[in-house]
Design a protein around this motif. Structure first.
Motif, PDB file in Angstrom:
ATOM      1  N   ASP A 195     -72.143  39.963  40.693  1.00 15.70           N
ATOM      2  CA  ASP A 195     -71.588  39.114  39.579  1.00 15.70           C
ATOM      3  C   ASP A 195     -70.937  37.789  39.780  1.00 15.70           C
ATOM      4  OD1 ASP A 195     -69.665  40.328  40.592  1.00 15.70           O
ATOM      5  OD2 ASP A 195     -68.713  40.996  38.328  1.00 15.70           O
ATOM      6  N   VAL A 196     -70.846  37.354  41.317  1.00 17.04           N
ATOM      7  CA  VAL A 196     -70.298  36.364  41.650  1.00 17.04           C
ATOM      8  C   VAL A 196     -71.022  35.237  42.021  1.00 17.04           C
ATOM      9  CG1 VAL A 196     -68.877  35.408  43.495  1.00 17.04           C
ATOM     10  CG2 VAL A 196     -68.397  37.714  42.744  1.00 17.04           C
ATOM     11  N   ALA A 197     -70.845  34.038  41.463  1.00 20.60           N
ATOM     12  CA  ALA A 197     -71.696  32.806  41.713  1.00 20.60           C
ATOM     13  C   ALA A 197     -71.669  32.382  43.108  1.00 20.60           C
ATOM     14  CB  ALA A 197     -71.395  31.527  40.905  1.00 20.60           C
ATOM     15  N   ALA A 198     -72.729  32.066  43.668  1.00 19.77           N
ATOM     16  CA  ALA A 198     -73.158  31.872  45.016  1.00 19.77           C
ATOM     17  C   ALA A 198     -74.127  30.755  45.271  1.00 19.77           C
ATOM     18  CB  ALA A 198     -73.401  32.917  45.922  1.00 19.77           C
ATOM     19  N   LEU A 199     -74.357  30.108  46.424  1.00 19.85           N
ATOM     20  CA  LEU A 199     -75.500  29.218  46.627  1.00 19.85           C
ATOM     21  C   LEU A 199     -76.776  29.810  46.127  1.00 19.85           C
ATOM     22  CD1 LEU A 199     -74.695  27.583  50.074  1.00 19.85           C
ATOM     23  CD2 LEU A 199     -74.997  26.382  47.807  1.00 19.85           C
ATOM     24  N   ASN A 200     -77.660  28.971  45.328  1.00 23.16           N
ATOM     25  CA  ASN A 200     -78.938  29.281  44.881  1.00 23.16           C
ATOM     26  C   ASN A 200     -78.867  30.187  43.886  1.00 23.16           C
ATOM     27  OD1 ASN A 200     -80.308  27.391  46.733  1.00 23.16           O
ATOM     28  ND2 ASN A 200     -79.696  28.763  48.209  1.00 23.16           N
ATOM     29  N   CYS A 201     -77.850  30.486  43.303  1.00 19.86           N
ATOM     30  CA  CYS A 201     -77.561  31.423  42.051  1.00 19.86           C
ATOM     31  C   CYS A 201     -77.851  30.632  40.888  1.00 19.86           C
ATOM     32  CB  CYS A 201     -76.327  31.979  41.993  1.00 19.86           C
ATOM     33  SG  CYS A 201     -75.989  33.390  43.095  1.00 19.86           S
ATOM     34  N   THR A 202     -78.574  31.478  39.559  1.00 12.72           N
ATOM     35  CA  THR A 202     -78.629  30.787  38.646  1.00 12.72           C
ATOM     36  C   THR A 202     -77.210  31.244  37.580  1.00 12.72           C
ATOM     37  OG1 THR A 202     -80.911  30.761  38.412  1.00 12.72           O
ATOM     38  CG2 THR A 202     -79.925  30.866  36.392  1.00 12.72           C
ATOM     39  N   VAL A 203     -76.635  30.466  37.144  1.00 14.36           N
ATOM     40  CA  VAL A 203     -75.319  30.651  36.530  1.00 14.36           C
ATOM     41  C   VAL A 203     -75.400  30.105  35.136  1.00 14.36           C
ATOM     42  CG1 VAL A 203     -72.616  30.245  36.518  1.00 14.36           C
ATOM     43  CG2 VAL A 203     -74.215  30.449  38.793  1.00 14.36           C
ATOM     44  N   THR A 204     -74.795  31.098  34.200  1.00 11.59           N
ATOM     45  CA  THR A 204     -74.892  30.770  32.847  1.00 11.59           C
ATOM     46  C   THR A 204     -73.344  30.415  32.395  1.00 11.59           C
ATOM     47  OG1 THR A 204     -76.855  31.419  32.277  1.00 11.59           O
ATOM     48  CG2 THR A 204     -75.586  31.055  30.246  1.00 11.59           C
ATOM     49  N   TYR A 205     -72.824  29.290  31.935  1.00 11.01           N
ATOM     50  CA  TYR A 205     -71.410  29.299  31.457  1.00 11.01           C
ATOM     51  C   TYR A 205     -71.348  28.683  30.075  1.00 11.01           C
ATOM     52  CZ  TYR A 205     -71.755  24.566  32.809  1.00 11.01           C
ATOM     53  OH  TYR A 205     -72.286  23.332  32.756  1.00 11.01           O
ATOM     54  N   SER A 206     -70.363  28.862  29.328  1.00 12.46           N
ATOM     55  CA  SER A 206     -69.753  28.077  28.406  1.00 12.46           C
ATOM     56  C   SER A 206     -68.918  27.205  28.383  1.00 12.46           C
ATOM     57  CB  SER A 206     -69.512  29.252  27.082  1.00 12.46           C
ATOM     58  OG  SER A 206     -68.393  30.064  27.535  1.00 12.46           O
ATOM     59  N   GLN A 207     -68.699  26.165  27.939  1.00 12.19           N
ATOM     60  CA  GLN A 207     -67.572  25.168  27.976  1.00 12.19           C
ATOM     61  C   GLN A 207     -67.090  25.034  26.885  1.00 12.19           C
ATOM     62  OE1 GLN A 207     -69.051  21.258  29.551  1.00 12.19           O
ATOM     63  NE2 GLN A 207     -68.012  20.351  27.912  1.00 12.19           N
ATOM     64  N   GLU A 208     -65.461  24.949  26.934  1.00 13.13           N
ATOM     65  CA  GLU A 208     -64.501  24.641  25.916  1.00 13.13           C
ATOM     66  C   GLU A 208     -63.752  23.604  26.272  1.00 13.13           C
ATOM     67  OE1 GLU A 208     -64.581  26.236  23.292  1.00 13.13           O
ATOM     68  OE2 GLU A 208     -65.919  27.937  23.702  1.00 13.13           O
ATOM     69  N   PRO A 209     -63.647  22.699  25.375  1.00 12.66           N
ATOM     70  CA  PRO A 209     -63.717  22.728  24.003  1.00 12.66           C
ATOM     71  C   PRO A 209     -65.386  22.552  23.546  1.00 12.66           C
ATOM     72  CG  PRO A 209     -62.789  20.419  24.283  1.00 12.66           C
ATOM     73  CD  PRO A 209     -63.014  21.329  25.595  1.00 12.66           C
ATOM     74  N   GLY A 210     -65.556  23.063  22.244  1.00 11.26           N
ATOM     75  CA  GLY A 210     -67.075  22.834  21.968  1.00 11.26           C
ATOM     76  C   GLY A 210     -67.795  24.101  22.013  1.00 11.26           C
ATOM     77  N   GLY A 211     -67.965  24.731  22.981  1.00 10.08           N
ATOM     78  CA  GLY A 211     -68.701  26.228  22.950  1.00 10.08           C
ATOM     79  C   GLY A 211     -70.016  26.065  23.452  1.00 10.08           C
ATOM     80  N   ALA A 212     -70.485  24.750  24.136  1.00 10.43           N
ATOM     81  CA  ALA A 212     -71.698  24.532  24.413  1.00 10.43           C
ATOM     82  C   ALA A 212     -72.002  25.415  25.763  1.00 10.43           C
ATOM     83  CB  ALA A 212     -71.920  23.120  25.009  1.00 10.43           C
ATOM     84  N   ARG A 213     -73.188  25.993  25.835  1.00  8.97           N
ATOM     85  CA  ARG A 213     -73.671  26.897  26.845  1.00  8.97           C
ATOM     86  C   ARG A 213     -74.810  26.150  27.466  1.00  8.97           C
ATOM     87  NH1 ARG A 213     -75.799  33.120  25.927  1.00  8.97           N
ATOM     88  NH2 ARG A 213     -74.788  33.823  27.804  1.00  8.97           N
ATOM     89  N   ARG A 214     -74.681  26.605  28.854  1.00  5.25           N
ATOM     90  CA  ARG A 214     -75.651  25.915  29.815  1.00  5.25           C
ATOM     91  C   ARG A 214     -75.950  26.598  30.996  1.00  5.25           C
ATOM     92  NH1 ARG A 214     -74.571  20.285  33.281  1.00  5.25           N
ATOM     93  NH2 ARG A 214     -76.624  20.158  33.714  1.00  5.25           N
ATOM     94  N   THR A 215     -77.249  26.577  31.603  1.00  7.61           N
ATOM     95  CA  THR A 215     -77.494  27.372  32.672  1.00  7.61           C
ATOM     96  C   THR A 215     -78.036  26.319  33.717  1.00  7.61           C
ATOM     97  OG1 THR A 215     -78.464  29.162  31.440  1.00  7.61           O
ATOM     98  CG2 THR A 215     -79.233  29.163  33.672  1.00  7.61           C
ATOM     99  N   VAL A 216     -77.270  26.574  35.042  1.00 10.74           N
ATOM    100  CA  VAL A 216     -77.589  25.747  36.021  1.00 10.74           C
ATOM    101  C   VAL A 216     -77.727  26.511  37.264  1.00 10.74           C
ATOM    102  CG1 VAL A 216     -76.193  24.054  35.184  1.00 10.74           C
ATOM    103  CG2 VAL A 216     -75.181  25.752  36.744  1.00 10.74           C
ATOM    104  N   ILE A 217     -78.525  25.950  38.425  1.00 11.15           N
ATOM    105  CA  ILE A 217     -78.431  26.740  39.808  1.00 11.15           C
ATOM    106  C   ILE A 217     -77.652  25.783  40.644  1.00 11.15           C
ATOM    107  CG2 ILE A 217     -80.278  27.108  41.564  1.00 11.15           C
ATOM    108  CD1 ILE A 217     -82.530  26.890  39.309  1.00 11.15           C
ATOM    109  N   LEU A 218     -76.858  26.587  41.343  1.00 16.43           N
ATOM    110  CA  LEU A 218     -75.906  26.150  42.363  1.00 16.43           C
ATOM    111  C   LEU A 218     -76.722  25.893  43.815  1.00 16.43           C
ATOM    112  CD1 LEU A 218     -72.740  28.202  41.553  1.00 16.43           C
ATOM    113  CD2 LEU A 218     -73.290  26.033  40.700  1.00 16.43           C
ATOM    114  N   VAL A 219     -76.603  24.579  44.291  1.00 17.86           N
ATOM    115  CA  VAL A 219     -77.330  24.010  45.339  1.00 17.86           C
ATOM    116  C   VAL A 219     -76.541  23.346  46.233  1.00 17.86           C
ATOM    117  CG1 VAL A 219     -79.627  24.308  44.132  1.00 17.86           C
ATOM    118  CG2 VAL A 219     -78.304  22.284  44.153  1.00 17.86           C
ATOM    119  N   LEU A 220     -77.076  22.993  47.537  1.00 17.68           N
ATOM    120  CA  LEU A 220     -76.323  22.137  48.350  1.00 17.68           C
ATOM    121  C   LEU A 220     -76.454  20.796  47.859  1.00 17.68           C
ATOM    122  CD1 LEU A 220     -77.436  23.493  51.751  1.00 17.68           C
ATOM    123  CD2 LEU A 220     -75.092  23.660  50.847  1.00 17.68           C
TER     124      LEU A 220
END
Length: 121
Positions: free
Chosen positions: A43-68
């Motif tokens: 459950d910990v974000a690492a290289l090449n993981c797909t991470v979904t997060y929400s952003q405040e203010p606003g509550g926008a939700r986004r999914t990204v892949i962490l890369v070099l």
């Protein structure tokens, strides 16, 4: 006294090696533990993981892949671990909330909602 508290930030030895990190280059305020990929929490974000997060203010939700850095492409959601959002997410567990400053100067809080890594599932 030896602390048994879990660190705020976890980075695997594989990720540290890939990033070429030296332990003495980390901020003293950031706790870090190293472990092999097999020992690393799923459950910990690492290289090449797909991470979904929400952003405040606003509550926008986004999914990204962490890369070099050389593999980043914002258009396809591939975010460098050295970009402000990548640095905020890397090594953080699901449920963690971290404050960061976006390139335009806006302060936001990011809450990690989910982490998925095909290599660790």
């Amino acid at each position: 006294m030896i602390s048994t508290a879990q660190p705020d930030i976890l980075i695997s030895t594989d990720d540290a090696r890939a990033l070429g990190l030296a332990l003495d280059r980390f901020d003293d305020d950031a706790a870090m533990a190293l472990g092999t990929a097999e020992q690393f929490p799923r459950d910990v974000a690492a290289l090449n993981c797909t991470v979904t997060y929400s952003q405040e203010p606003g509550g926008a939700r986004r999914t990204v892949i962490l890369v070099l850095p050389g593999e980043s492409d914002a258009g396809t959601g591939r975010i460098s671990v050295l970009a402000s959002i990548g640095r905020a997410l890397l090594g953080r567990a699901v449920g963690a909330t971290v404050d960061t400053t976006l390139p335009a100067g806006q302060r936001v809080a990011l809450r990690i909602e989910a982490v998925r890594d095909a290599a660790r599932t």
